[in-house]
Design an enzyme around this catalytic site. Structure first.
Site, PDB file in Angstrom:
ATOM      1  CE  LYS A 283      -4.556   0.923   1.853  1.00 28.08           C
ATOM      2  NZ  LYS A 283      -5.612   0.639   2.803  1.00 28.08           N
ATOM      3  CD  GLU A 368     -19.093  -3.044   7.820  1.00 30.02           C
ATOM      4  OE1 GLU A 368     -19.374  -4.158   7.328  1.00 30.02           O
ATOM      5  OE2 GLU A 368     -18.264  -2.276   7.309  1.00 30.02           O
ATOM      6  NE  ARG A 396     -22.114  -4.391   3.108  1.00 29.92           N
ATOM      7  CZ  ARG A 396     -20.900  -4.489   2.571  1.00 29.92           C
ATOM      8  NH1 ARG A 396     -19.883  -4.864   3.316  1.00 29.92           N
ATOM      9  NH2 ARG A 396     -20.716  -4.248   1.298  1.00 29.92           N
TER      10      ARG A 396
END
Lengths: 645, 645
Positions: A283, A368, A396
């Site tokens: 990343k 979630e 969610r």
């Protein structure tokens, strides 16, 4: 393409395919430079987009888009894809009002096969596209590109399970950077890590040894096993877990090595059925500040590209900052309090809590639904879990809020950050449904603070409430007010009359209270006297405060940063209906039935008709209507008569 | 306990522990007999409860409840647990109004550690309980009992991923009966099946061979590998997938063998960390009709225990039956139509569709979120997916409806079965939120049919609409009307004035339209003239029909089988607010802010105040209020004046 191939000559993947393979690293460098330069100005998801520059080049070098369908999971890593697919010149408008979106959008380009924004949708969507292709007898390829963080979301795992069963031709590129938004958690992440470090069989081998030693002749068998294991070791492929789920596993392969990536993707043509290509990337690759701090550079505002330092002026503490501090203060006083988040540790401001109370902090990853049911389990055993999730992602967990928390009336506190308009992330990220979807659930209470001091008070109130309760607050800087140091609370179910008036009653909630106050000030200058109420609670509404004011003033405007369908204004209207109050004028201001695209919050509030100016306009209108000679008098008479007869 | 131990002597698990181990099969027989006898009368989830009789006995024989916490996933298999934990005498009241619930309920018994109803919550909840235990320094054990169908739900997989990472002491008993509600689907299911049939390594071995043969000296290495594999084979445990996710795997063990079960559970005391015990059971075990047909005996109405034949009188075709037939007719005409369900093939009536169009039918297992995103992928490529999911389970896909379907404005049809009150399954299963949570989503349209003929018309309409659309219909028998044979539709966005009147306007939607008609008839006898409108569309509302009627009649009552918060009545109220219509009287009838427990639909409608009698009562009240001499005249004047000034 004569001379050195340049990014400026690439208007589509067809142009890219003309670039000699050995020249691609030059294009990669240009892409990185363009992404850093632009995101430094517009803000955006930098680290993830930098991490997939080579991956994106390899994909468009090998696959034939738009016929081949690439589904970018989450989609915040799609900047290089956008630049390479005809949006290079539009790229400076990224995430700005009227400009291109920070996420793939069907409406934006034929190269955007499927719109994304939330995590974990790509495998399910790609599987649907593969099935449709097979039904049509088409031959195009379907590719889902998904990060390791997204992969462990329930939706991804459901998709993986179904894709492995369906046996369709489908490529899942697992972009493994060991990070979701925060650092990854969960067993699957550990598994991927063991694959990469070659420690794949360590835990397994240990267990076999233990088992063998406990059997008769165990020592002898363990020796044979050891021998046999040494023989087998080299042959056992990693990725057995994916193989067992019906995928052909390929990898891990280095994700910044264009030769390997292209070679691997070209070889995929020879494989049938679902294939998972495990690609390892970094990343923030190629930009030192982002490589050093990928969590900070996950999503950024504007910054100095030379140093990586933020250039936005310090706007004072954000709501998130105040949540952060208050949580630590609360947890010090109440040992039952634990904090849960779903891969939003830094974003929700729980980093400090994690440092101070590592044993009371739980980042469950992008999960979630699990976060909420896990919280319900904790609450059932007497803990007071505070679940910090952005409004848009809390969608969610709607069923878990109903089924696991509210039916059982368990004391779970929802810290709903990024409620309301969030700005440049656009339609997939606006927090405009929460008041409606939370309000309809029995046993749930909802507060929304008008400033950061109220946020602190409401958190203390929620943690002491003993019931399911949500505190919803906006993204960004607070109002600059002093936050109480100690354990102040707000009275349960009580709103506050902030300024009285006689012509019109403005009822705000959360961030819109300040709009109401500004509007009242504007109205005063126009000779209109507006009362302003901060409802504080969306549920339960303060009927004792509201009803007499409605009765007295007769003209009411509610203002909310939420969809109007079933929102705060409707809650007030429902209260009036139940109380058989019929104000002479009643208007709701909020988001009409539409999705809200990207732009600055101020631009979007203006477009949506919820700015202070809109409140003023609406107030003038209802007051003008109310001044028609007869109705206001009649209203007063009728209203009194109805109480009598 | 002198003499032969009998079920009637067991009032708690402590009593059970006094039974000599060899006498437990007798108790098992009595439990089965009691369950069959009672469910034959009350209806319920028979097959799953019969399948876990020995498992339940073994659990309560070994673990110490209520200190030890058993979380029954879904909970429909908890009948033996209820009988053994103090509810034997209450068992005949199962699922009846005021009686015990068909699911575990915290409020019902200290032995019900966590309330369930929806699939896949147990691991997450149990993990939360285990974490709370560790924080308290307690030593109790936490056990999740989960079926193989539930295990593949996203929530379960999120829980598994987190539990494997957290390393808490936690027992997951995987009750593998190769069925969820319908027969299982998905790669995980195939994996479990390979474990049980000993074919664990077949696919894996094949792949290694292929790989080796493609390498230099491949033939030679393949020979070595084969040798080494033979050596290794016996040592490789099944369940590697779970091992890699951080669980100690034990199994598969026979689930009706009490000795093995008890022995295994006792040995768990020696293990630390998360353990998965893979138990193989037969759904319907011990009752021949259920063993022969577990899908039919998953959830049943009353039946003759001797034969297994249903005894309820044939009430004519259900809404589900009409959905079933209409889907086949639609699919014959429109080759783009595909059907998707989430382990509710038989329940939603798609069995016939699956027979006729096997290539266009997709049962994705208990994975509602995936079902919707998968549908979005299909819709993106031009298919017309009809997603048939019960209202209560569709809550699991709220975010996917917003994010994957509606933001992209894709043509996905939601067939929302079991909308409204469902009856004896109780609070976790009532479909009372759908109108509110669907209505708030931009781009979504919602219809609800007043009878089965309208259902057929609405399905044709939805499939031709080209946009996201939900058709919501109730559980149980239709009104007995003739269903049109051909492709009839309803005009888009149009309601219907079923009978005109002058005193009060009753606006119904779906099943409540018949209540309105009955109420109108009752009102007629009392001299009150009621108009009845079938709104047909919750969204878009038919303002052209409604507004003139509201203006003319002035007294309005909406009736819905949905929560009032943000529901249908609020939608009408919002329309009036937007149109600046102020009827003299406006009342909403629906479910006030509460969960609705189990009972017959008629009992529950009565308790909730939404029966035709309640409509009559409310109508009389608003008419009486309207008759007070002044307001009605004033209303007319004001209303006209407001249009002028």
């Amino acid at each position: 393409m004569p001379g050195v191939p340049r990014l400026q000559d690439i208007d589509s993947p067809l142009d890219l395919k003309k670039v000699p393979r050995e020249k691609l690293p030059g294009i990669a460098g240009e892409l990185r430079e363009m992404i850093v330069r632009n995101v430094a100005r517009t803000g955006g998801h930098l680290a993830s987009s930098l991490g997939v520059v080579e991956l994106t080049l390899a994909i468009h070098y090998v696959f034939d888009c738009p016929a081949d369908r690439i589904v970018w999971d989450v989609g915040h890593q799609s900047y290089a894809h956008k630049i390479l697919t005809g949006r290079r010149d539009a790229f400076p408008t990224l995430r700005t009002f009227g400009g291109i979106s920070g996420f793939p959008r069907i409406a934006e380009s034929p190269y955007d096969a499927f719109g994304t924004g939330h995590s974990g949708t790509s495998i399910s969507a790609a599987l649907g596209m593969a099935v449709a292709r097979d039904m049509k007898g088409a031959r195009n390829r379907v590719v889902a590109v998904i990060g390791d963080g997204s992969l462990s979301s329930g939706l991804s795992l459901e998709g993986l399970n179904q894709a492995g069963h369906q046996k369709r031709d489908l490529v899942v590129i697992l972009n493994d950077n060991e990070w979701s938004i925060s650092q990854n958690v969960g067993a699957l992440s550990g598994y991927l890590n063991r694959i990469m470090t070659g420690k794949f069989y360590t835990s397994f081998r240990k267990r076999v040894e233990t088992l063998l030693k406990s059997m008769p002749h165990g020592q002898f068998m363990a020796r044979i096993a050891k021998k046999s294991e040494e023989l087998t070791k080299g042959f056992i492929v990693p990725g057995l877990l994916f193989e067992e789920l019906g995928f052909t596993y390929i990898g891990p392969i280095p994700g910044h090595d264009l030769e390997t990536l292209i070679g691997t993707f070209q070889n995929l043509a020879n494989l049938e059925g679902p294939v998972l290509v495990h690609v390892v990337t970094s990343k923030g690759k190629g930009y030192a500040p982002a490589e050093a701090n990928p969590e900070i550079f996950h999503g950024v505002g504007s910054f100095d590209p030379e140093t990586g330092k933020g250039v936005g002026k310090a706007a004072g503490p954000t709501y998130t900052d105040v949540f952060s501090e208050t949580m630590v203060a609360i947890a010090r006083e109440n040992p039952k309090v634990v904090a849960i988040t779903a891969a939003m540790c830094s974003g929700t401001g729980l980093t400090r809590f994690r440092e101070v109370f590592p044993d009371r902090f739980f980042d469950v990853g992008i999960a979630e639904s699990h976060a909420v049911t896990f919280a319900a389990g904790l609450a059932r055993e007497g803990k007071v879990p505070v679940v910090a999730i952005y409004s848009t992602f809390l969608q969610r967990a709607f069923d878990q809020i109903i089924h696991d928390v509210c039916i059982q009336n368990l004391h779970v506190v929802f810290a709903v950050d990024r409620g309301g308009i969030v700005g440049s992330d656009g339609a997939t990220h606006q927090g405009l449904f929460d008041l409606s979807f939370l309000r309809q659930v029995p046993n749930m209470s909802i507060m929304a603070p008008r400033d950061e001091a109220e946020l602190a008070r409401m958190l203390w109130t929620a943690v002491g409430s003993g019931r399911p309760v949500a505190v919803r607050y906006p993204r960004g800087a607070g109002m600059g007010v002093r936050v109480p140091a100690g354990a102040e609370t707000v009275p349960w179910g009580k709103g506050e009359l902030l300024s009285d008036g006689k012509d019109v009653l403005l009822v705000g909630i959360g961030a819109t209270v300040s709009s109401c106050l500004m509007a009242a000030e504007g109205l005063r200058k126009r000779g209109v006297s507006a009362a302003v109420v901060d409802a504080r609670f969306v549920k339960p509404l303060d009927s004792e405060l509201l009803l007499p004011l409605v009765r007295r003033i007769g003209r009411v405007i509610t203002v909310e940063e939420n969809v109007l369908a079933g929102g705060f204004g409707s809650a007030v209207m429902e209260l009036l209906e139940e109380s058989e109050e019929h104000p002479q004028q009643f208007r709701r201001i909020g988001i009409r039935d539409r999705f809200v695209e990207h732009g600055t919050p101020a631009e979007l509030r203006d477009v949506c008709g919820i700015s202070p100016d809109h409140v003023i306009g609406e107030a003038l209108r209802v007051c003008a209507a109310g001044k028609s000679f007869l109705p206001s008098i009649l209203y007063g008479i009728r209203s009194r008569l109805e109480k009598i007869v």
